[in-house]
Scaffold this active site. Structure first.
Site, PDB file in Angstrom:
ATOM      1  N   CYS A 297      15.586  84.804  36.205  1.00 51.92           N
ATOM      2  CA  CYS A 297      15.278  83.388  36.002  1.00 51.92           C
ATOM      3  C   CYS A 297      15.360  82.566  37.285  1.00 51.92           C
ATOM      4  O   CYS A 297      14.610  81.614  37.462  1.00 51.92           O
ATOM      5  CB  CYS A 297      16.195  82.794  34.931  1.00 51.92           C
TER       6      CYS A 297
ATOM      7  N   GLY B 191      12.601  78.191  24.607  1.00 48.77           N
ATOM      8  CA  GLY B 191      11.707  79.228  24.116  1.00 48.77           C
ATOM      9  C   GLY B 191      11.676  79.288  22.601  1.00 48.77           C
ATOM     10  O   GLY B 191      12.427  78.594  21.907  1.00 48.77           O
TER      11      GLY B 191
ATOM     12  N   CYS C 250      25.055  86.621  33.328  1.00 50.24           N
ATOM     13  CA  CYS C 250      24.866  85.287  32.749  1.00 50.24           C
ATOM     14  C   CYS C 250      25.531  85.207  31.379  1.00 50.24           C
ATOM     15  O   CYS C 250      26.183  84.215  31.045  1.00 50.24           O
ATOM     16  CB  CYS C 250      23.377  84.971  32.638  1.00 50.24           C
TER      17      CYS C 250
END
Length: 375
Positions: free
Chosen positions: A199, A10, A101
């Site tokens: 995700c 990104g 995460c």
């Protein structure tokens, strides 16, 4: 310093890596392959860490002139983040996979591997600031752009891992400036849409994902009096505060909407009721991570229970077992066990803990779900 730049594919991580290069660091880019489905592609602007993202990360590294590698962390991701996500929902709690995460992957598996390879720090595109106190210790603060602030999901990392982290975008006033900087640097991801949702649920259908992994478990939806007002395919798919998707067969006597008040995994039952039953006066939490010395006395602070939620004034007390009891001001409602609770003093993060239950006053709003928390 030798810096490992986590390149998600990104615009944020690409510009963060570019700034690390500009600062004179010896930068190496790495993309974390977290999906076991190698042909997975992003759907619109959903998801991240796909094959498409890996290609975008490689192109960004080429423009920056830095070495680039892909590290397969999919097994660790499945065993920690995804497994925790499923276990928490199955136990009637509401986890935040981005928090997990950061805890298990980005600032555990990735950082530990980076240190083992001789890197001094890991650089990411998170929007948060690190400030150095007079004694040389580092403090985590909100970013300059409140709309993009990610200190909430970073609070779980703790001071030791913060000491080896870099967030070059913390002082950026807006995402638009990040995109403009990326375009000026010739990075093709400058106009790439932001990822959102979970995700590993790229199509955005969280309930469908849970059903595919946990199976259908039909049960009852009841009101606060115990009267059956609807049915469900699995209590695990509901969360405290939820209003949409209840499909109740019987309307409330007063005609007002009803919300999920509790998820009871042992009974496989969902309890619904009026909005005022969601008001919270006290939040209880455990598994605390602190960035400051812990005090037993009442601590005046602000607390946040959602990644993009508004902070609420509060007073936190540390109990003898290390858990927290946090008395909150008006305006906090719909807090679910499993959510992350982050404590702030102004822009500074004081600590983080995991919600175990809430109270409206002297008596509990709802009993804590049965069973211990999955590790």
């Amino acid at each position: 310093m030798r810096v490992l730049a986590a390149l998600s594919g990104g615009v944020d991580s690409a510009v963060a890596a570019a700034r690390a290069v500009d600062a004179g660091h010896d930068v190496v880019g790495v993309h974390m392959a977290l999906s076991r489905t190698r042909d997975q592609f992003r759907t619109g602007s959903r998801g991240c860490c796909s094959i498409e993202d890996a290609g975008d990360a490689r192109r960004a590294a080429d423009v920056l002139g830095i070495p680039y590698y892909v590290w397969d962390l999919s097994e660790r991701f499945e065993e920690t983040v995804v497994a925790d996500f499923l276990a928490e929902y199955e136990a009637g709690r509401t986890p935040n996979p981005c928090v997990r995460c950061n805890e298990h992957i980005k600032f555990s598996a990735l950082l530990d591997k980076a240190v083992a390879l001789g890197f001094d720090a890991v650089c990411t595109g998170h929007y948060a600031r690190i400030e150095v106190d007079a004694d040389g210790s580092r403090a985590l603060h909100r970013s300059a752009d409140p709309a993009k602030d990610q200190s909430y999901v970073l609070a779980v990392m703790g001071p030791e891992r913060l000491a080896r982290s870099m967030f070059p975008l913390g002082d950026v006033p807006s995402k638009e400036q990040t995109r403009a900087e990326a375009a000026a640097r010739g990075l093709s991801v400058s106009a790439k849409p932001d990822s959102y949702d979970i995700c590993f649920v790229a199509d955005g259908d969280t309930q469908g994902f849970l059903r595919s992994r946990l199976g259908e478990r039909p049960g009852e939806i009841v009101d606060t009096a115990g009267e059956v007002v609807g049915t469900h395919d699995g209590a695990y798919a509901y969360t405290v505060g939820q209003r949409r998707g209840l499909a109740l067969g019987r309307p409330a006597p007063d005609g007002k909407p009803r919300y999920v008040l509790a998820v009871e995994p042992v009974r496989n039952r969902v309890v619904v009721g009026p909005a005022d039953e969601l008001e919270v006066a006290v939040v209880e939490a455990d598994r605390a991570v602190w960035f400051t010395p812990v005090t037993r006395g009442p601590l005046a602070c602000a607390v946040q229970v959602r990644a993009h939620g508004a902070p609420v004034e509060a007073t936190a007390s540390v109990l003898d077992d290390g858990s927290l009891s946090v008395a909150v001001g008006p305006g906090l409602r719909g807090v679910a066990p499993g959510q992350s609770l982050v404590l702030y003093a102004g822009t500074r993060v004081l600590g983080q803990a995991t919600v175990t239950g809430t109270r409206r006053g002297a008596s509990p709003v709802r009993p804590a779900p049965a069973g211990g928390r999955a590790s």
